[in-house]
Scaffold this motif. Structure first.
Motif, PDB file in Angstrom:
ATOM      1  N   LEU A   1     -34.232  22.125  -4.697  1.00 18.03           N
ATOM      2  CA  LEU A   1     -33.155  21.897  -5.664  1.00 18.03           C
ATOM      3  C   LEU A   1     -32.296  20.747  -5.156  1.00 18.03           C
ATOM      4  O   LEU A   1     -31.914  20.719  -3.986  1.00 18.03           O
ATOM      5  N   ILE A   2     -31.994  19.801  -6.054  1.00 19.30           N
ATOM      6  CA  ILE A   2     -31.163  18.644  -5.716  1.00 19.30           C
ATOM      7  C   ILE A   2     -29.957  18.628  -6.644  1.00 19.30           C
ATOM      8  O   ILE A   2     -30.102  18.655  -7.869  1.00 19.30           O
ATOM      9  N   VAL A   3     -28.773  18.605  -6.060  1.00 21.46           N
ATOM     10  CA  VAL A   3     -27.526  18.574  -6.829  1.00 21.46           C
ATOM     11  C   VAL A   3     -26.692  17.395  -6.338  1.00 21.46           C
ATOM     12  O   VAL A   3     -26.601  17.164  -5.133  1.00 21.46           O
ATOM     13  N   THR A   4     -26.092  16.649  -7.257  1.00 22.42           N
ATOM     14  CA  THR A   4     -25.051  15.702  -6.870  1.00 22.42           C
ATOM     15  C   THR A   4     -23.760  16.111  -7.563  1.00 22.42           C
ATOM     16  O   THR A   4     -23.778  16.613  -8.687  1.00 22.42           O
ATOM     17  N   MET A   5     -22.644  15.878  -6.864  1.00 19.45           N
ATOM     18  CA  MET A   5     -21.368  16.296  -7.440  1.00 19.45           C
ATOM     19  C   MET A   5     -20.227  15.513  -6.811  1.00 19.45           C
ATOM     20  O   MET A   5     -20.213  15.252  -5.604  1.00 19.45           O
TER      21      MET A   5
END
Length: 222
Positions: free
Chosen positions: A153-157
């Motif tokens: 899982l890849i998240v940017t924030m």
């Protein structure tokens, strides 16, 4: 609002020294005042290009991009992988959203129940949009369900404070073109993201800052 894909120079990493200096000098324009496509016309690296360049190297296999907008990430991923027969999964990668922005995404009413089988994706991405998903816990649990064992899982924030400031001045932001739902926030801090990932069953969470420390990349494993 979306326009063409970013030019190839904007995605090239590492940046040439002169480009890095130009981007630093042009920081007020590219981080606050101008939309992505206008920055790119000025040869400034846009926000979208910064995020895409950070995420693309981590994609593998069949990818689901949640909150895909105009499906740019999936298009770029397929183009980088070359012919479909050379990279299993790239051609079957999917962009998903709750609003049809014209990019050929699969449209769903929300992310509480995704229309995919268990363990059917190698990578799930949530790029700059987890804060705009009111049902965040359910969406991440669904991401966990549809990932294969060992899937990523890849998240940017963006952070909470800078996100609130940014969304106040980003006159071109997508949330200015639709109703903002209850439960949406304009940014999220690292401890909140990591707590959500832990609660959703993910492990080996890595956190990396980028774009002068204003953005964060999270890599988690099923």
């Amino acid at each position: 609002m979306f326009g063409d894909d970013p030019p190839s120079w904007a995605l090239h990493r590492p940046k040439p020294m002169l480009q890095s200096l130009y981007d630093l000098l042009g920081m007020p324009l590219r981080l606050a005042l101008l939309p992505d496509h206008r920055n790119e016309r000025l040869h400034l690296t846009s926000l979208r290009a910064e995020r895409l360049a950070k995420v693309l190297p981590h994609l593998r296999g069949r990818v689901l991009d949640i909150g895909a907008g105009d499906n740019m990430l999936i298009r770029l991923y397929r183009a980088r992988q070359g012919p479909a027969e050379s990279t299993p999964g790239a051609a079957e990668s999917v962009g998903l959203d709750v609003i049809d922005w014209g990019g050929g995404c699969q449209i769903v009413p929300d992310c509480r129940s995704l229309p995919y089988a268990d363990a059917s994706f190698d990578t799930v991405t949530v790029v700059a949009c987890l804060n705009h998903i009111p049902e965040r816990v359910e969406a991440l649990k669904e991401a966990h369900r549809i990932l294969k064992p060992g899937g990523r899982l890849i998240v940017t924030m963006i952070g909470k404070v800078i996100g609130e400031v940014g969304h106040a001045v980003w006159w071109y932001s997508e949330d200015k073109h639709r109703d903002v739902e209850e439960g949406e926030v304009m940014g999220m801090n690292p401890r909140d993201i990591i707590a959500l990932l832990d609660a959703s069953g993910f492990s080996r969470v890595a956190h990396h800052r980028f774009l002068y420390g204003l953005n964060s990349l999270y890599l988690a494993e099923r």
